[in-house]
Design an enzyme around this catalytic site. Structure first.
Site, PDB file in Angstrom:
ATOM      1  N   ARG B  46      50.955  31.316  36.192  1.00  0.00           N
ATOM      2  CA  ARG B  46      50.543  32.595  35.605  1.00  0.00           C
ATOM      3  C   ARG B  46      50.513  33.667  36.691  1.00  0.00           C
ATOM      4  O   ARG B  46      50.327  33.367  37.863  1.00  0.00           O
ATOM      5  CB  ARG B  46      49.169  32.476  34.948  1.00  0.00           C
ATOM      6  CG  ARG B  46      48.002  32.207  35.897  1.00  0.00           C
ATOM      7  CD  ARG B  46      47.229  33.479  36.181  1.00  0.00           C
ATOM      8  NE  ARG B  46      46.251  33.289  37.244  1.00  0.00           N
ATOM      9  CZ  ARG B  46      46.512  33.442  38.538  1.00  0.00           C
ATOM     10  NH1 ARG B  46      47.715  33.756  38.960  1.00  0.00           N
ATOM     11  NH2 ARG B  46      45.560  33.286  39.446  1.00  0.00           N
ATOM     12  N   SER B  52      41.978  41.408  36.297  1.00  0.00           N
ATOM     13  CA  SER B  52      41.451  40.442  37.279  1.00  0.00           C
ATOM     14  C   SER B  52      41.689  40.914  38.713  1.00  0.00           C
ATOM     15  O   SER B  52      40.855  40.708  39.591  1.00  0.00           O
ATOM     16  CB  SER B  52      42.128  39.081  37.120  1.00  0.00           C
ATOM     17  OG  SER B  52      41.757  38.482  35.921  1.00  0.00           O
ATOM     18  N   ASP B  73      46.305  34.820  45.295  1.00  0.00           N
ATOM     19  CA  ASP B  73      46.657  34.135  44.042  1.00  0.00           C
ATOM     20  C   ASP B  73      47.168  35.078  42.953  1.00  0.00           C
ATOM     21  O   ASP B  73      46.965  34.829  41.775  1.00  0.00           O
ATOM     22  CB  ASP B  73      45.468  33.317  43.532  1.00  0.00           C
ATOM     23  CG  ASP B  73      44.307  34.209  43.099  1.00  0.00           C
ATOM     24  OD1 ASP B  73      44.300  35.397  43.509  1.00  0.00           O
ATOM     25  OD2 ASP B  73      43.431  33.728  42.368  1.00  0.00           O
ATOM     26  N   GLU B 140      49.758  30.883  45.297  1.00  0.00           N
ATOM     27  CA  GLU B 140      48.740  29.847  45.445  1.00  0.00           C
ATOM     28  C   GLU B 140      49.046  28.680  44.509  1.00  0.00           C
ATOM     29  O   GLU B 140      49.202  28.866  43.306  1.00  0.00           O
ATOM     30  CB  GLU B 140      47.345  30.394  45.131  1.00  0.00           C
ATOM     31  CG  GLU B 140      46.255  29.368  45.480  1.00  0.00           C
ATOM     32  CD  GLU B 140      44.869  29.781  45.017  1.00  0.00           C
ATOM     33  OE1 GLU B 140      44.108  30.301  45.834  1.00  0.00           O
ATOM     34  OE2 GLU B 140      44.558  29.585  43.821  1.00  0.00           O
TER      35      GLU B 140
END
Lengths: 208, 208, 208, 208
Positions: B46, B52, B73, B140
């Site tokens: 994703r 986020s 990430d 990540e």
């Protein structure tokens, strides 16, 4: 050679095809994300079937010991464009990439085959990672307009049916069809700029 | 920063995720093709959502000018294994690849977080081709067992709900669940060899 | 019976599986679209392989002339839930649908099998359209938590390896694992309400 | 109306499109499985975007209160064929199905639009199951040859750009292109039988 061994040999080619389909599809995305016309309309890929490899090897007298060297299209990518001009734009994009290395190219657009076949072929070297380490493979990329692809698909089935003995009246039909497609592609090219603009605004709006 | 600009910035991360999902899924295929047990059970990926990224930047005091450096990430890959032992096997496979370069790794399996979180994290540098040239991005990779993933998914939603203020009785439940999962993973490891054998024969048969 | 005939017979089952995977996946979507917690976490489907059909027919003394009647799980759908409570919610949803008709159901959750197996099974009649007209087929739907699925997957491979002769020490490990999973599912259920709330807010935010 | 409400309204249309794409794609599969020529070459589907719905409502003076009744192509399926004859074969297949009910049909093949547009349109009623019960929706199915689709795609972008004011020289180009496509489709039809045979043998072989 048994089926299990074939599977292992063809396995990295399947990986190459999957990676390249993702990569070329992403080019379409990237154009869309900036609201611009994409020279690529559609991407597909396939690994040659075992029976096709055997047939080609026999026909071209290729020793199965080095068929991976001799058969350039075990992994095949097909890129479909809307306009003839887009084909050359895609060729440029491919040449600038640092993740593939050109082995050879053939321009069957400027140099149509006798049969009426038109397409741009590029063979590249491409690296994939396997559990046994890095492998450099050959991949054949075919670039065509939608109209050329239509003709080629039909001609391919007829070739397959008749082998060397295609009846004259069918060959003629194919030839007239090839001409109609040449005209079509030309008509389209004349208004390409208008269409590019049109599709641009269209894409931008579709994103809203 | 407006949505259009965000899309352009995040676009290459989407490409990285798509490529890596194809690549890790292919490892499963390669094991299957030789009829062997695959240490990888499932792969997902994703790109971090814009909200986020904003939240993390605020929480960690990251300047949006260099969030691509600071947030490791943005592109995330999750690899799910059946057994704890498989995790280390996957780490080895990743370290041998020549298409990614390790930046850092954290072993939260041997060093469980206080919350009960267990997982193996590797941050890698990975190259993608864009229309503007080659880009080196951070990705990540999280490696876990199915059981650890189950726990982490639930804990993540609860963290999200309660932020810093998770009620004590919930924290306790999560803790008992984490223990049950530790036991589960251990029971499974004891018979891993039998299971690997069993799944081998299973895979071979399923291919017939 | 030769492979070509098998393909034709199994073809409508493949269609049923594909349609139902789309339909159950859409339930997840529908919950997400209103920002609510979905009782379904994941859906998968498969058509039984020819070799499994032959094996089951032999083991259960089924005449190949009417195996489509006797084998209920030629088409199989698996629905994975986060919590035990969700399973019963999904059963309700299935019973209310007008595009499938319940043939039978078995609750191996309240009545765990001796082996430790837990799952809710529903066999339904489902119509598909073929070129030869409408066909009513049986489909087996298995509903489980993530944890139950984890256990069942491993038990299935071991069953397959050892047939009737699973060694005692392995049977014991499976049993302890089944217990750990029961505890896990119970711990989770206690806090299900908090988690449902938490995942709700999570989903809503992720949609922004 | 806000975005959240739009999502809920359009949600069942997305389900209808997904189900129908699976169903029509399966027809291709069914022909392949018996080694026969498929009249369907390709299937795609889409739900109309919110902005297109708003635009159409405005243009056609449709009250948003009953746009679901008035706009027939909220859910749209496009079926691409190789030959003109295949289109009528597909129409027959659709009429025989018991999972959709014909509302209306328009034959723009025999009755080409002034613009040069050719296509066969069928509007059907189709049932989907939602969490609120069964819903009967309208779906528009467009059936065309590859060549007709090529033309229509380009004409659509130009229409979109110029609205009512398409320049005369572009209108002329489109017209010549439409003619080239008519010729192309005719040439192809003449040899359809040979091609069908050829593709049959081709498909059978590819399955081996």
């Amino acid at each position: 050679m048994e089926i299990q061994l074939w599977r292992e040999i063809l396995d990295p080619y399947g990986l190459a095809v999957n990676e390249l389909v993702v990569k070329f599809n992403h080019i379409i995305e990237q154009y869309k994300h900036v609201g611009a016309y994409s020279p690529i309309e559609q991407v597909t890929g396939r690994v040659k079937t075992i029976s096709s490899i055997l047939e080609k090897s026999q026909k071209k007298n290729i020793d199965l010991k080095n068929f991976e060297d001799k058969i350039e299209d075990i992994a095949g990518i097909r890129i479909i464009c809307q306009f003839v001009e887009d084909i050359y734009k895609v060729v440029d994009i491919i040449k600038k990439r640092s993740d593939m290395r050109i082995k050879s190219e053939k321009d069957y657009i400027d140099n149509m085959k006798k049969s009426g076949y038109r397409s741009y072929h590029i063979t590249v070297y491409y690296n994939v990672e396997t559990l046994q380490g890095t492998r450099e493979l050959q991949v054949e990329i075919q670039i065509r307009t939608l109209a050329m692809n239509f003709w080629a698909t039909i001609e391919h089935s007829l070739q397959y049916k008749y082998k060397q003995n295609m009846p004259e009246h069918i060959r003629e039909r194919l030839s007239s069809a090839a001409e109609a497609i040449l005209i079509l592609d030309r008509e389209m090219s004349v208004v390409r700029d208008e269409i590019m603009d049109a599709q641009n605004s269209f894409t931008i709006k579709a994103n809203i």
